[in-house]
Design an enzyme around this catalytic site. Structure first.
Site, PDB file in Angstrom:
ATOM      1  CB  CYS A   1      -0.998  -0.192   1.149  1.00 34.54           C
ATOM      2  SG  CYS A   1      -1.822   1.611   1.639  1.00 34.54           S
TER       3      CYS A   1
ATOM      4  CG  ASP B   1      -5.788   2.422  -1.999  1.00 34.41           C
ATOM      5  OD1 ASP B   1      -7.780   2.283  -1.236  1.00 34.41           O
ATOM      6  OD2 ASP B   1      -5.328   2.685  -0.926  1.00 34.41           O
TER       7      ASP B   1
END
Ligand code: DNO
Length: 399
Positions: A277, A359
């Site tokens: 991430c 994201d």
């Protein structure tokens, strides 16, 4: 690169038909209605899969490829007596998913709280909105709203004084909003929404637990999960702690490259992997994202692509910036992921492409007046995906 898109299920304001229009090919989803700790039955998985994969003749297909996430029950993180039942249930859910062909599973090991933000509508100069984590507001919550015992040990005198001042300036509504944002405001949370009292009680369960103990509890869980995952061909992808540091007196153990080194030294199974991430790791100045992408390349089973801009005078505060213009070198990350895909292909690995998803996205244009899952608006994410897609195409062309 396999372009995936997160879908929260039938209640998601962004429908499967909407997602089809983005030209993404894969779906990231979960059975959010099943309480943490229970087995995901095969029928329920198939039903959800059918919602995603059924399409009219001639329509582009979508495949449910990634699970984000099977929640890890708090008792496992606490290694409470009887937690083996929850580990077995987690494994059973994984087996059922694999039986349905879904073999990439994202999960996290954050005690009590999943990802945390203080502002869900941080106004941008463009007129759109972003998510933000503000360290000062967070300390107001910790010290004066939650009134966590011993919290003052985590702050300097100056920070305490500033927090007090800010708390006094805030209206009741502002305090309530901050509380809601922190403990119950975000979609896809792995923990249920609770009031302040239950929240305090859950925090108290971890009193005195240090990072090493939590790590051991993660190992115990993975020692049961990994051998089965290997047999099934399932790839596990642990998500980092967001923000990546200890919070509210809770230890956090997946924050840096050093944390990942420790994890893989201990459990080198090829099924043991990460969700890279970029935004989460990138909210620490000491994490160099392109370097981490290279270092852990073979372990990356899934990647969330986004960036943050940290405040100049307070590096723990950040807002989620646009996908390409932030403190995170996303082009460098994508380049490392593409290199890893080439390596996997050359090695003849069955699954050489890495699942990525745009994201979070800004709330812009028509989404400003719509009800959206914070961070998961359609147009902002589509803008992010389009930018990522452009980078991928350009890098592939130059290669
Ligand atoms: C937020 C997400 C997290 C993530 C979990 C993974 O947008 O990245 O909620 O899904 O932490 O287990």
């Amino acid at each position: 690169m396999r372009e995936s898109w997160r879908w929260f299920g039938p209640g998601d304001p962004v429908t499967i038909k909407d997602i089809r229009q983005t030209d993404a090919t894969d779906i990231v989803s979960a059975l959010h209605n099943i309480p943490s700790g229970e087995v995901w039955p095969i029928d329920a998985i198939r039903e959800h899969q059918a919602l995603i994969e059924t399409c009219e003749p001639g329509e582009s297909t979508l495949v449910w490829s990634v699970v984000e996430s099977i929640p890890v029950h708090e008792d496992i993180k606490l290694a409470r007596e009887g937690c083996q039942r929850y580990i077995d249930n987690w494994v059973a859910s994984m087996e059922n998913l694999a039986a349905c062909g879904i073999k990439t599973i994202c999960y996290n090991f954050m005690p009590v709280i999943d990802w945390t933000r203080t502002d869900l509508q941080h106004r941008l100069p463009s007129g759109g909105y972003a998510l933000r984590f503000d360290q000062q507001k967070f300390s107001v919550f910790d010290l004066y709203i939650l009134e966590r015992q011993g919290a003052e040990r985590d702050y300097s005198d100056q920070e305490i004084a500033t927090a007090r001042q800010l708390f006094e300036q805030m209206s009741e509504d502002e305090r309530a909003l901050l509380t809601r944002n922190i403990i119950a405001g975000l979609p896809g949370k792995m923990t249920d929404a609770y009031g302040l009292d239950t929240f305090r009680a859950m925090l108290a369960n971890y009193q005195g637990m240090d990072a090493d103990t939590l790590r051991n509890n993660l190992y115990r869980f993975l020692e049961c999960v990994l051998p089965v995952a290997e047999t099934l061909g399932v790839k596990l992808a642990i998500h980092p702690d967001d923000p990546p540091r200890d919070m509210l007196g809770l230890p956090r153990i997946i924050c840096t490259a050093a944390d990942l080194d420790v994890l893989f030294d201990r459990l080198p199974s090829p099924a043991n992997g990460i969700t890279l991430c970029a935004g989460t790791y990138g909210s620490r100045p000491d994490n160099n994202l392109p370097e981490m992408a290279k270092q852990f390349a073979p372990r990356i089973h899934f990647s969330h692509l986004r960036g943050v801009v940290r405040d100049a005078d307070e590096q723990r505060s950040f807002y989620e910036a646009s996908h390409l213009n932030s403190d995170v070198n996303i082009v460098g990350v994508i380049s490392a992921l593409l290199a890893e895909e080439r390596r996997r292909k050359a090695e003849g690995l069955e699954q050489s492409e890495i699942f990525i998803r745009p994201d979070h996205g800004h709330q812009i244009l028509d989404d400003v007046n719509k009800s959206v899952n914070p961070g998961y608006s359609c147009i902002g994410r589509l803008k992010g995906l389009a930018e990522i897609r452009g980078v991928v195409k350009a890098l592939e062309y130059l290669d």
